[in-house]
Motif scaffolding. Sequence first.
Motif, PDB file in Angstrom:
ATOM      1  N   ALA A   1       0.843  -1.200   0.000  1.00  0.00           N
ATOM      2  CA  ALA A   1       0.000   0.000   0.000  1.00  0.00           C
ATOM      3  C   ALA A   1       0.875   1.246   0.000  1.00  0.00           C
ATOM      4  O   ALA A   1       0.766   2.104   0.875  1.00  0.00           O
ATOM      5  CB  ALA A   1      -0.913  -0.015   1.217  1.00  0.00           C
TER       6      ALA A   1
ATOM      7  N   THR B   1      -1.952   3.148   2.995  1.00  0.00           N
ATOM      8  CA  THR B   1      -3.022   2.311   3.521  1.00  0.00           C
ATOM      9  C   THR B   1      -3.997   1.961   2.414  1.00  0.00           C
ATOM     10  O   THR B   1      -4.183   2.738   1.469  1.00  0.00           O
ATOM     11  CB  THR B   1      -3.767   3.040   4.662  1.00  0.00           C
ATOM     12  OG1 THR B   1      -4.726   2.170   5.236  1.00  0.00           O
ATOM     13  CG2 THR B   1      -4.474   4.291   4.163  1.00  0.00           C
ATOM     14  N   VAL B   2      -4.587   0.775   2.517  1.00  0.00           N
ATOM     15  CA  VAL B   2      -5.637   0.340   1.598  1.00  0.00           C
ATOM     16  C   VAL B   2      -6.816  -0.104   2.450  1.00  0.00           C
ATOM     17  O   VAL B   2      -6.678  -0.978   3.299  1.00  0.00           O
ATOM     18  CB  VAL B   2      -5.167  -0.814   0.693  1.00  0.00           C
ATOM     19  CG1 VAL B   2      -6.345  -1.418  -0.062  1.00  0.00           C
ATOM     20  CG2 VAL B   2      -4.110  -0.338  -0.282  1.00  0.00           C
TER      21      VAL B   2
ATOM     22  N   GLY C   1      -8.096   4.321  -0.178  1.00  0.00           N
ATOM     23  CA  GLY C   1      -6.721   4.244   0.298  1.00  0.00           C
ATOM     24  C   GLY C   1      -5.949   5.512   0.001  1.00  0.00           C
ATOM     25  O   GLY C   1      -6.456   6.467  -0.593  1.00  0.00           O
TER      26      GLY C   1
END
Length: 206
Positions: A74, A174-175, A181
């Motif tokens: 990510a 981040t996802v 995300g």
Amino acid sequence: MIHNTVSHHLKKTTFYISFIILILNFSCKTDNKFDLKKLEELDAQKTTELITQILKEESNGYLMSSCITEKPRAVSHPMVSNFNDYVKDNLNITDTVHLKTQSRLYKKFKITADLVPNKNILTQKQFEEFEQKSENGGFRFWDWLDTNCENGFCSISKPIFNETFDLAYVQIGTVCGGLCGGGEERIYELVNGKWIEKESLGSWVS
């Protein structure tokens, strides 16, 4: 008789010179290995230091998820033709040997439980299994993620350091779903014993 004596002395001299060269070569190799070991120990120390700090600072941001990936997934990938040159320029690295060492350590780095004791680590093997299950049908990754990870999953790359270990390049992200995300690539600077975010080089949002 004189010829034999001269020949004998030449052989002895050649032997001693060869022996000295061998000792010097061995000594240089030993020193190089020792220097490399010290460098890698310092790198590991600074890596732990910076990642630990970023994890705390981003506990309600990019790294808030209860799950983190073993290898960066990510993260934002800069659209550059040569990543090593990109990092070298942003960290003002002039030593090519140092750059190669940092590149090697960056590629082989994996997140371990001692770095993130409060997070669940998603391994490379797990992602391969997820992909196989999805191809076989009947498995939805996002459903699994919702059930097993709070706030999706996050990633942080190994920092890449300059020669003096007071500048670092790092990627975080981040996802939280198929179209959810974000991430950022940053330069950190060590100031009075603390890493300060010096610059954001780029970010992404999904």
